[in-house]
Design an enzyme around this catalytic site. Structure first.
Site, PDB file in Angstrom:
ATOM      1  N   THR A 151      -5.335   1.546  -8.271  1.00  0.00           N
ATOM      2  CA  THR A 151      -4.955   1.270  -7.594  1.00  0.00           C
ATOM      3  C   THR A 151      -4.611   0.577  -6.484  1.00  0.00           C
ATOM      4  O   THR A 151      -6.235  -0.954  -6.806  1.00  0.00           O
ATOM      5  CB  THR A 151      -4.697   3.064  -6.256  1.00  0.00           C
ATOM      6  N   GLU A 152      -3.750  -0.152  -5.394  1.00  0.00           N
ATOM      7  CA  GLU A 152      -4.203  -1.372  -4.412  1.00  0.00           C
ATOM      8  C   GLU A 152      -6.092  -1.331  -3.986  1.00  0.00           C
ATOM      9  O   GLU A 152      -6.312  -2.235  -3.763  1.00  0.00           O
ATOM     10  CB  GLU A 152      -3.116  -0.982  -3.400  1.00  0.00           C
ATOM     11  N   TYR A 153      -6.455   0.486  -3.255  1.00  0.00           N
ATOM     12  CA  TYR A 153      -7.381   0.197  -2.967  1.00  0.00           C
ATOM     13  C   TYR A 153      -8.533  -0.126  -4.096  1.00  0.00           C
ATOM     14  O   TYR A 153      -9.690  -0.998  -3.986  1.00  0.00           O
ATOM     15  CB  TYR A 153      -7.771   1.584  -2.675  1.00  0.00           C
ATOM     16  N   GLU A 154      -8.451   0.289  -5.348  1.00  0.00           N
ATOM     17  CA  GLU A 154      -9.330   0.281  -6.395  1.00  0.00           C
ATOM     18  C   GLU A 154      -9.199  -1.563  -6.968  1.00  0.00           C
ATOM     19  O   GLU A 154     -10.637  -1.435  -7.032  1.00  0.00           O
ATOM     20  CB  GLU A 154      -8.626   0.876  -7.512  1.00  0.00           C
ATOM     21  N   LYS A 202     -16.162  12.636  10.681  1.00  0.00           N
ATOM     22  CA  LYS A 202     -16.712  13.115  11.650  1.00  0.00           C
ATOM     23  C   LYS A 202     -16.260  14.708  10.911  1.00  0.00           C
ATOM     24  O   LYS A 202     -15.836  14.885  10.449  1.00  0.00           O
ATOM     25  CB  LYS A 202     -15.749  13.308  12.481  1.00  0.00           C
ATOM     26  N   ASP A 252     -14.021   4.592  -3.770  1.00  0.00           N
ATOM     27  CA  ASP A 252     -15.542   4.120  -4.152  1.00  0.00           C
ATOM     28  C   ASP A 252     -16.253   5.126  -3.007  1.00  0.00           C
ATOM     29  O   ASP A 252     -17.548   3.922  -2.580  1.00  0.00           O
ATOM     30  CB  ASP A 252     -15.419   2.433  -3.683  1.00  0.00           C
ATOM     31  N   ASP A 275      -8.812   8.440   2.683  1.00  0.00           N
ATOM     32  CA  ASP A 275      -9.280   8.878   3.856  1.00  0.00           C
ATOM     33  C   ASP A 275     -10.141  10.017   4.010  1.00  0.00           C
ATOM     34  O   ASP A 275     -10.268  11.156   3.268  1.00  0.00           O
ATOM     35  CB  ASP A 275      -8.120   9.110   5.409  1.00  0.00           C
ATOM     36  N   GLU A 285       3.719  10.445   0.586  1.00  0.00           N
ATOM     37  CA  GLU A 285       2.420   9.735   1.674  1.00  0.00           C
ATOM     38  C   GLU A 285       3.712   9.470   3.016  1.00  0.00           C
ATOM     39  O   GLU A 285       4.463   9.832   2.959  1.00  0.00           O
ATOM     40  CB  GLU A 285       3.343   7.479   1.618  1.00  0.00           C
ATOM     41  N   GLU A 323       1.047  11.920  -6.397  1.00  0.00           N
ATOM     42  CA  GLU A 323      -0.252  11.078  -6.014  1.00  0.00           C
ATOM     43  C   GLU A 323       0.424  11.860  -4.668  1.00  0.00           C
ATOM     44  O   GLU A 323       1.309  11.667  -3.737  1.00  0.00           O
ATOM     45  CB  GLU A 323      -0.130   9.572  -5.722  1.00  0.00           C
TER      46      GLU A 323
HETATM   47  N1  SAH Z   1      -3.621   5.294  -3.054  1.00  0.00           N
HETATM   48  C1  SAH Z   1      -3.731   4.370  -2.871  1.00  0.00           C
HETATM   49  C2  SAH Z   1      -3.597   4.389  -0.666  1.00  0.00           C
HETATM   50  C3  SAH Z   1      -5.213   4.569  -0.583  1.00  0.00           C
HETATM   51  S1  SAH Z   1      -4.998   4.147   1.521  1.00  0.00           S
HETATM   52  C4  SAH Z   1      -4.614   3.586  -3.131  1.00  0.00           C
HETATM   53  O1  SAH Z   1      -5.700   3.987  -3.421  1.00  0.00           O
HETATM   54  O2  SAH Z   1      -3.718   2.026  -2.998  1.00  0.00           O
HETATM   55  C5  SAH Z   1      -4.767   6.273   1.751  1.00  0.00           C
HETATM   56  C6  SAH Z   1      -3.325   6.240   2.070  1.00  0.00           C
HETATM   57  O3  SAH Z   1      -3.021   7.892   1.829  1.00  0.00           O
HETATM   58  C7  SAH Z   1      -2.341   6.476   3.041  1.00  0.00           C
HETATM   59  O4  SAH Z   1      -1.473   5.687   2.766  1.00  0.00           O
HETATM   60  C8  SAH Z   1      -2.412   7.319   4.460  1.00  0.00           C
HETATM   61  O5  SAH Z   1      -1.419   7.110   5.470  1.00  0.00           O
HETATM   62  C9  SAH Z   1      -1.865   8.206   2.743  1.00  0.00           C
HETATM   63  N2  SAH Z   1      -2.441  10.131   3.617  1.00  0.00           N
HETATM   64  C10 SAH Z   1      -3.828  10.021   4.322  1.00  0.00           C
HETATM   65  N3  SAH Z   1      -3.401  11.541   4.362  1.00  0.00           N
HETATM   66  C11 SAH Z   1      -2.418  12.198   4.763  1.00  0.00           C
HETATM   67  C12 SAH Z   1      -1.878  12.744   4.252  1.00  0.00           C
HETATM   68  N4  SAH Z   1      -2.580  14.181   4.714  1.00  0.00           N
HETATM   69  N5  SAH Z   1      -0.904  13.636   3.790  1.00  0.00           N
HETATM   70  C13 SAH Z   1      -0.072  12.512   2.892  1.00  0.00           C
HETATM   71  N6  SAH Z   1      -0.601  11.157   3.028  1.00  0.00           N
HETATM   72  C14 SAH Z   1      -1.470  10.820   3.512  1.00  0.00           C
END
Ligand code: SAH
Length: 212
Positions: free
Chosen positions: A192-195, A121, A153, A117, A68, A43
């Site tokens: 996931t946590e965000y989900e 932009k 989402d 993320d 991460e 992941e």
């Molecule tokens: N997958 C988790 C977190 C989503 S937030 C969930 O669904 O709950 C997105 C996460 O990706 C953040 O913790 C951010 O630090 C990480 N992230 C963003 N860009 C990244 C990159 N280029 N390489 C590694 N991690 C990244």
């Protein structure tokens, strides 16, 4: 996701046996990390790691690597692993841009992107994890029959991700704009946590599975 006031997170991570500290040194030999030849799923942007931990607990025949970029965030996953040790999960602090230095050609069987993320932009489009630039990196490290599973989402990010598939040489295997009400794609879904957070606000969850 940035967490403040987590002092010494780099030091705490450096001392953790759940973290692979020099991931580039494992290129081409990730199976040795786990001591078996099970398929390896990753992941990218794991956040606090709940999804990876639930998957690893449910699938002992698959090995998982959670990636991460921020040590403050990774630390949360490390702390959870200390409560629930899982032999088939390792964590790595690195940026997705470095994937090809860390994993060899075809070394990975599946890639998960969850709530990446959005980089709204236009000039930052190539930083989005489902962009064609990243799909080219995934093409390198993913086995020929490998899959990418992406959930979000964010409608704009999802539309962008769908548009990137064809030009990057990938194909859509499955897609939904409301995962939690999709009889085909929902079974076996691990949140996931965000989900959890965004679906509880009433946001529909989008998902695709792609291959090439
Ligand atoms: N997958 C988790 C977190 C989503 S937030 C969930 O669904 O709950 C997105 C996460 O990706 C953040 O913790 C951010 O630090 C990480 N992230 C963003 N860009 C990244 C990159 N280029 N390489 C590694 N991690 C990244």
């Amino acid at each position: 996701m940035r967490l403040r006031n987590v002092t010494g997170s780099r030091e705490m991570i450096a001392g953790s046996r759940f973290v692979v500290h020099d991931p580039a040194a494992q290129k081409g030999k990730w199976h040795e990390v786990f001591g078996n030849d099970h398929p390896i799923h990753i992941e990218i942007g794991m956040g606090k790691g709940r999804f990876m931990m639930d998957l690893a607990a449910a699938n002992p025949g698959i090995d998982y690597v959670g990636i991460e970029k921020y040590s403050t965030v990774l630390l949360r996953a490390v702390q959870k692993m200390e409560m629930q040790e899982l032999a088939n999960l390792r964590l790595v602090r690195m940026e997705a841009e470095e994937l090809c230095e860390v994993f060899d050609r075809g070394e990975i069987a599946k890639i998960y992107l969850n709530f990446s993320d959005p980089w709204p932009k236009d000039r930052h489009a190539k930083r989005r994890l489902p962009s064609r630039q990243f799909l080219a990196r995934y093409h390198e490290i993913l086995a020929a029959d490998g899959r990418i599973e992406f959930k979000t989402d964010n409608a704009d990010l999802f539309d962008f991700a769908l548009e990137e598939i064809g030009p990057a040489g990938w194909k859509l295997e499955a897609v939904t704009r409301d995962l939690h009400h999709d009889a085909q794609m929902l079974p076996g879904n691990i949140m996931t946590e965000y989900e959890e957070k965004f679906s509880s606000l009433g946001n529909p969850i989008y998902k695709y599975i792609i291959y090439r």
